[in-house]
Structures are given as structure tokens and as C-alpha cells.
Design a protein around this motif. Structure first.
Motif, PDB file in Angstrom:
ATOM      1  N   GLY A   1       0.840  -1.196   0.000  1.00 38.42           N
ATOM      2  CA  GLY A   1       0.000   0.000   0.000  1.00 38.42           C
ATOM      3  C   GLY A   1       0.870   1.238   0.000  1.00 38.42           C
ATOM      4  N   SER A   2       0.317   2.341  -0.501  1.00 38.71           N
ATOM      5  CA  SER A   2       1.105   3.568  -0.450  1.00 38.71           C
ATOM      6  C   SER A   2       0.179   4.775  -0.367  1.00 38.71           C
ATOM      7  CB  SER A   2       2.037   3.672  -1.650  1.00 38.71           C
ATOM      8  OG  SER A   2       1.292   3.924  -2.801  1.00 38.71           O
ATOM      9  N   SER A   3       0.767   5.870   0.072  1.00 34.15           N
ATOM     10  CA  SER A   3       0.004   7.118   0.173  1.00 34.15           C
ATOM     11  C   SER A   3       0.956   8.268  -0.094  1.00 34.15           C
ATOM     12  CB  SER A   3      -0.614   7.247   1.570  1.00 34.15           C
ATOM     13  OG  SER A   3       0.398   7.260   2.546  1.00 34.15           O
ATOM     14  N   PRO A   4       0.415   9.406  -0.528  1.00 34.30           N
ATOM     15  CA  PRO A   4       1.308  10.547  -0.771  1.00 34.30           C
ATOM     16  C   PRO A   4       1.869  11.101   0.542  1.00 34.30           C
ATOM     17  CG  PRO A   4      -0.984  11.122  -1.218  1.00 34.30           C
ATOM     18  CD  PRO A   4      -0.968   9.664  -0.912  1.00 34.30           C
ATOM     19  N   ILE A   5       3.071  11.645   0.466  1.00 32.39           N
ATOM     20  CA  ILE A   5       3.640  12.360   1.615  1.00 32.39           C
ATOM     21  C   ILE A   5       2.866  13.680   1.725  1.00 32.39           C
ATOM     22  CG2 ILE A   5       5.727  13.482   2.539  1.00 32.39           C
ATOM     23  CD1 ILE A   5       6.338  10.601   2.336  1.00 32.39           C
ATOM     24  N   VAL A   6       2.200  13.871   2.855  1.00 36.24           N
ATOM     25  CA  VAL A   6       1.373  15.080   3.001  1.00 36.24           C
ATOM     26  C   VAL A   6       2.023  16.131   3.895  1.00 36.24           C
ATOM     27  CG1 VAL A   6      -0.849  14.012   2.504  1.00 36.24           C
ATOM     28  CG2 VAL A   6       0.063  13.912   4.838  1.00 36.24           C
TER      29      VAL A   6
ATOM     30  N   PHE B   1       2.398   8.901   8.307  1.00 33.73           N
ATOM     31  CA  PHE B   1       1.948   7.551   8.666  1.00 33.73           C
ATOM     32  C   PHE B   1       0.459   7.569   9.029  1.00 33.73           C
ATOM     33  CE2 PHE B   1       6.509   6.790   9.044  1.00 33.73           C
ATOM     34  CZ  PHE B   1       6.617   5.512   8.514  1.00 33.73           C
ATOM     35  N   THR B   2       0.002   8.624   9.696  1.00 34.78           N
ATOM     36  CA  THR B   2      -1.421   8.772  10.020  1.00 34.78           C
ATOM     37  C   THR B   2      -2.238   8.759   8.727  1.00 34.78           C
ATOM     38  OG1 THR B   2      -0.927  10.046  12.012  1.00 34.78           O
ATOM     39  CG2 THR B   2      -3.125  10.336  11.063  1.00 34.78           C
ATOM     40  N   TYR B   3      -1.761   9.514   7.757  1.00 33.39           N
ATOM     41  CA  TYR B   3      -2.463   9.614   6.466  1.00 33.39           C
ATOM     42  C   TYR B   3      -2.426   8.282   5.720  1.00 33.39           C
ATOM     43  CZ  TYR B   3      -4.202  11.794   2.218  1.00 33.39           C
ATOM     44  OH  TYR B   3      -4.978  12.132   1.134  1.00 33.39           O
TER      45      TYR B   3
ATOM     46  N   SER C   1      -4.723   4.230   2.930  1.00 37.13           N
ATOM     47  CA  SER C   1      -4.329   2.971   2.313  1.00 37.13           C
ATOM     48  C   SER C   1      -4.914   1.765   3.034  1.00 37.13           C
ATOM     49  CB  SER C   1      -2.805   2.867   2.257  1.00 37.13           C
ATOM     50  OG  SER C   1      -2.429   1.734   1.515  1.00 37.13           O
ATOM     51  N   GLU C   2      -5.026   1.858   4.365  1.00 39.46           N
ATOM     52  CA  GLU C   2      -5.557   0.703   5.110  1.00 39.46           C
ATOM     53  C   GLU C   2      -6.946   0.971   5.689  1.00 39.46           C
ATOM     54  OE1 GLU C   2      -2.945  -1.536   7.547  1.00 39.46           O
ATOM     55  OE2 GLU C   2      -1.186  -1.141   6.310  1.00 39.46           O
ATOM     56  N   GLN C   3      -7.453   2.159   5.486  1.00 38.08           N
ATOM     57  CA  GLN C   3      -8.774   2.541   6.006  1.00 38.08           C
ATOM     58  C   GLN C   3      -8.929   2.257   7.502  1.00 38.08           C
ATOM     59  OE1 GLN C   3      -9.056   0.651   2.752  1.00 38.08           O
ATOM     60  NE2 GLN C   3      -8.692   2.681   1.944  1.00 38.08           N
ATOM     61  N   VAL C   4      -7.854   2.506   8.255  1.00 41.38           N
ATOM     62  CA  VAL C   4      -7.907   2.386   9.707  1.00 41.38           C
ATOM     63  C   VAL C   4      -7.640   3.775  10.292  1.00 41.38           C
ATOM     64  CG1 VAL C   4      -6.969   1.257  11.760  1.00 41.38           C
ATOM     65  CG2 VAL C   4      -6.945   0.044   9.566  1.00 41.38           C
TER      66      VAL C   4
END
Ligand SMILES: [Zn+2]
Length: 295
Positions: free
Chosen positions: A132-137, A145-147, A152-155
Motif C-alpha cells: 500500500g502507499s500514500s502521498p507524503i502530506v 503515517f497517520t495519512y 491505504s488501510e482505512q484504519v
């Protein structure tokens, strides 16, 4: 100084799952092995701390790799961890340092950059991978990591990470927490926890006070709400070996190995993660070629 470890906990009657870690020694080991300068130490240490807590969520022989690539001057930060609390990490440009930011903190955002991705690859066993991945915000990493968890994990999660560096570049303290909302959590619990996190003392300050992982969670969530489950020791541990790099050299093929013999009369390999150097003699390389012929 106390040992590094993670504590796992439940809070608010199981509505909340929480992890907290003190990682001072492990981050110090990373600082020593990679000779990181303070801003890079903070970025490396925050990533290691998040990764080792994520590792503690795994089971058995499962493991994970986190790659932070924000396109900043530090380059990529790569960290590996398993369910046993072993963590190892490296950064492309360990000698990265900037003046403190306008809050008087190490300018992790400037080093990491804000134009890239955080990627997590979990090796869940039987050659099965979750990625999984997410943009650096933010670039400060805790928020990133919160984002990641939210998108990505919907948690729904809150990740706090802190690393303090002494004037001599050694690590004064490191640690953090991950607090997660379980599915079907009560609305009033979610509100209470959100309030608690909004009003908590900054994580770096709590780490600086030398709080244990248990104290970190009771400080944030309230003593009466937290139930501790188990602890996991944390250490900087690399599983590289002479044998593993020898196998990697074998994989380069005969022509490449022959040129190492002809040009260098041997070979040297260095582990990215722990900086251990391995030397291979001409005889060992010739042995590899014989093995390739024997197939
Ligand atoms: Zn290694």
C-alpha cells in the motif's frame, strides 16, 4: 537508560488499539552505523519507530518494509521490521542537516521533502505480499503515517513520533505511539480520543521526559481507560551474512564474477542496512564459477 520496547494495549473497552514504543537504543545504533547528522537522525529514527510498531502488529515470521521517498535532500528512507521487534534502516544521504525550523525543532520536513510517497510492503508469508502507499502530506512523518493508515488501510489512526538529538549528535531519546480506532467503535469513544490527541503534550516533549511506553499511553488516553496486553523488545538487528551476499554475487553470473577476479582479485560487498562490509577472496569467486558450471 531503560531498554527499548513496544507495549501493546487496548483502550476504551476494546474500541481502541494502541501501541507505544521507546526506541532510543535502536535509533542510536542506526545513528552510529550510518553516521547520520541530526536532521537525518530524526527522520531515520521516526521512520524506524513507526516501522517497528507496525512490525509488532504482524504475526510469526511476517515482516514489512517501509519506504519514505519525499523527493527531499535526504533521499529515500528504508526501514524493515518483523513481529519480534527487530528493525533495521538506512537513508540515502545520512549526512543531511539543516538549521532548526521556526518551532525550534529539527527540520525533518525540509530533509524528507513533501513531494512523494510512503510505501509499505508486508510479507505476510507463503509468498504473499500486501502493498500500500500514500502521498507524503507533511514530511514530518508522524502525519504521513497517520495519512497512510487512513487512506491505504482505512484504519483511522493517530501516529506520533519523536526523536531528540544531543549536541554531540548522539540520540537523547526516541519513541512514539500508534493509536487506532477499531471497526464499530462507539462514536463517543472516537470523540474522546480525538479530543485527547488534540490536547496532548507534544510527543517529542513526552519522549524527552523519559516516559515509558506504558506512561506514554496513559498520559494520552487516561490511566483508567488503558489495558496493557504484552511487550515486545526492540533492537536494531540486520539479518545479512557473508553467505547471503555470496549468493547475490553468484546471481550476477559468470562473466561478472570473472571480471571481479581479473580486475579486483576478489570482491567486497557492503550491507545498505547495517553497513557491515564483507570480503570475498579470489578463491571464493572461483568456487562460485565452478558451482555455476556444475549446474
Ligand atoms: Zn546488514
Amino acid at each position: 537508560m531503560t531498554q527499548d520496547y513496544i507495549v501493546k494495549a487496548l483502550a476504551f473497552d476494546g474500541d481502541i488499539r494502541a501501541y507505544a514504543a521507546v526506541t532510543t537504543h535502536a535509533v542510536q545504533e542506526g545513528q552510529t552505523r550510518h553516521y547520520t547528522w541530526p536532521t537525518a537522525s530524526a527522520a531515520l529514527g521516526r521512520t524506524m519507530t513507526a516501522t517497528v510498531m507496525m512490525g509488532a502488529m504482524l504475526k510469526g515470521d511476517q515482516k514489512l518494509t517501509v519506504t519514505v521517498d519525499g523527493q527531499g535532500p535526504i533521499g529515500r528512507i528504508v526501514a524493515d521490521a518483523n513481529a519480534k521487534g527487530d528493525v533495521r534502516a538506512y537513508v540515502t544521504n545520512p549526512q543531511t542537516h539543516f538549521p532548526l525550523n521556526d518551532q525550534g525543532k529539527l527540520d525533518v520536513k525540509r530533509a524528507v521533502g513533501t513531494n512523494g510517497t510512503l510505501t509499505v510492503v508486508k510479507d505476510v508469508g507463503m509468498k504473499d505480499y500486501f502493498s500500500g502507499s500514500s502521498p507524503i502530506v507533511s514530511g514530518e512523518l508522524g502525519e504521513d503515517f497517520t495519512y497512510y493508515y487512513a487512506t491505504s488501510e482505512q484504519v483511522p489512526s493517530s501516529v506520533g513520533l519523536g526523536v531528540l538529538v544531543n549536541p554531540d549528535n548522539s540520540i537523547k531519546a526516541a519513541g512514539g505511539f500508534i493509536i487506532q480506532v477499531m471497526p464499530n467503535a462507539k462514536e463517543e469513544t472516537i470523540e474522546k480520543v480525538e479530543q485527547a490527541i488534540t490536547h496532548m503534550t507534544p510527543v517529542s516533549q513526552l519522549i524527552d521526559q523519559g516516559l515509558s511506553p506504558e506512561e506514554l499511553l496513559t498520559e494520552i488516553l487516561g490511566k483508567e481507560h488503558v489495558k496493557f496486553l504484552e511487550t515486545v523488545p526492540v533492537k536494531f538487528e540486520c539479518n545479512c551474512s557473508h553467505e547471503k551476499f555470496l549468493n547475490a554475487i553468484k546471481g550476477l553470473g559468470e562473466a561478472e564474477i570473472q571480471s571481479m577476479i581479473d580486475e579486483d582479485h576478489g570482491a567486497e560487498a557492503e550491507c545498505h542496512f547495517c553497513r557491515t562490509k564483507y570480503h570475498y577472496s579470489e578463491a571464493e569467486l572461483k568456487g562460485l564459477i565452478e558451482e555455476l558450471h556444475a549446474k
